[in-house]
Design a protein around this motif. Structure first.
Motif, PDB file in Angstrom:
ATOM      1  N   MET A 102     -24.239 -10.761  35.429  1.00 24.17           N
ATOM      2  CA  MET A 102     -22.891 -10.818  35.912  1.00 24.17           C
ATOM      3  C   MET A 102     -22.187 -11.909  35.111  1.00 24.17           C
ATOM      4  O   MET A 102     -22.714 -12.992  34.921  1.00 24.17           O
ATOM      5  N   GLU A 135     -18.566 -14.202  34.361  1.00 24.38           N
ATOM      6  CA  GLU A 135     -17.335 -14.730  34.909  1.00 24.38           C
ATOM      7  C   GLU A 135     -16.709 -15.593  33.820  1.00 24.38           C
ATOM      8  O   GLU A 135     -17.364 -16.505  33.305  1.00 24.38           O
ATOM      9  N   LYS A 168     -22.846 -15.692  34.693  1.00 28.17           N
ATOM     10  CA  LYS A 168     -22.877 -16.326  36.010  1.00 28.17           C
ATOM     11  C   LYS A 168     -24.230 -16.081  36.686  1.00 28.17           C
ATOM     12  O   LYS A 168     -24.787 -16.966  37.304  1.00 28.17           O
ATOM     13  N   ILE A 169     -24.730 -14.843  36.586  1.00 26.10           N
ATOM     14  CA  ILE A 169     -26.051 -14.497  37.123  1.00 26.10           C
ATOM     15  C   ILE A 169     -26.807 -13.758  36.033  1.00 26.10           C
ATOM     16  O   ILE A 169     -26.334 -12.741  35.519  1.00 26.10           O
ATOM     17  N   ILE A 202     -27.880 -10.102  46.040  1.00 31.92           N
ATOM     18  CA  ILE A 202     -27.353 -11.306  45.391  1.00 31.92           C
ATOM     19  C   ILE A 202     -26.077 -10.976  44.625  1.00 31.92           C
ATOM     20  O   ILE A 202     -25.070 -11.672  44.724  1.00 31.92           O
ATOM     21  N   VAL A 203     -26.104  -9.890  43.880  1.00 40.11           N
ATOM     22  CA  VAL A 203     -24.939  -9.488  43.093  1.00 40.11           C
ATOM     23  C   VAL A 203     -23.800  -9.032  44.004  1.00 40.11           C
ATOM     24  O   VAL A 203     -22.643  -9.412  43.797  1.00 40.11           O
ATOM     25  N   LYS A 228     -23.155  -9.972  47.002  1.00 46.86           N
ATOM     26  CA  LYS A 228     -22.591 -11.170  47.637  1.00 46.86           C
ATOM     27  C   LYS A 228     -21.617 -11.863  46.674  1.00 46.86           C
ATOM     28  O   LYS A 228     -20.536 -12.284  47.065  1.00 46.86           O
ATOM     29  N   GLU A 229     -21.996 -11.957  45.405  1.00 47.80           N
ATOM     30  CA  GLU A 229     -21.118 -12.576  44.402  1.00 47.80           C
ATOM     31  C   GLU A 229     -19.837 -11.776  44.195  1.00 47.80           C
ATOM     32  O   GLU A 229     -18.803 -12.328  43.841  1.00 47.80           O
ATOM     33  N   LEU A 230     -19.915 -10.472  44.428  1.00 41.55           N
ATOM     34  CA  LEU A 230     -18.728  -9.613  44.291  1.00 41.55           C
ATOM     35  C   LEU A 230     -17.851  -9.653  45.539  1.00 41.55           C
ATOM     36  O   LEU A 230     -16.809  -9.009  45.585  1.00 41.55           O
ATOM     37  N   GLY A 231     -18.281 -10.395  46.560  1.00 42.02           N
ATOM     38  CA  GLY A 231     -17.460 -10.570  47.745  1.00 42.02           C
ATOM     39  C   GLY A 231     -17.835  -9.723  48.941  1.00 42.02           C
ATOM     40  O   GLY A 231     -17.088  -9.650  49.908  1.00 42.02           O
ATOM     41  N   GLU A 239     -26.286  -6.799  52.583  1.00 38.70           N
ATOM     42  CA  GLU A 239     -25.059  -6.420  51.868  1.00 38.70           C
ATOM     43  C   GLU A 239     -25.090  -4.948  51.460  1.00 38.70           C
ATOM     44  O   GLU A 239     -24.077  -4.253  51.541  1.00 38.70           O
TER      45      GLU A 239
END
Length: 65
Positions: free
Chosen positions: A1, A3, A8-9, A37-38, A40-43, A52
């Motif tokens: 991921m 940013e 970022k990940i 995990i991903v 969660k990072e996407l909101g 999630e």
């Protein structure tokens, strides 16, 4: 991921396997699964009693084969 053009990940992979000793599914690495995990990072927020992945309606597509 990514940013702002930076990592970022880093790539993640969760392996799921059946443990004969405990008669349950186990995950490597232990803890949260890579997809969650991903997400969660996407909101994505998890709903009560769900992760999630389930919270966005993908639970019916979960397969272990």
């Amino acid at each position: 991921m990514f940013e702002n053009s930076k990592i970022k990940i880093k790539p993640l992979k969760t392996e799921t396997f059946w443990d004969e000793k405990t008669n349950s599914f186990c995950h490597k690495p232990e803890g949260e699964k890579a997809i969650n995990i991903v997400l969660k990072e996407l909101g994505v927020y998890k709903e009560k009693g769900r992760d999630e992945f389930d919270s966005i309606g993908l639970g019916s597509l979960r397969r272990m084969d």
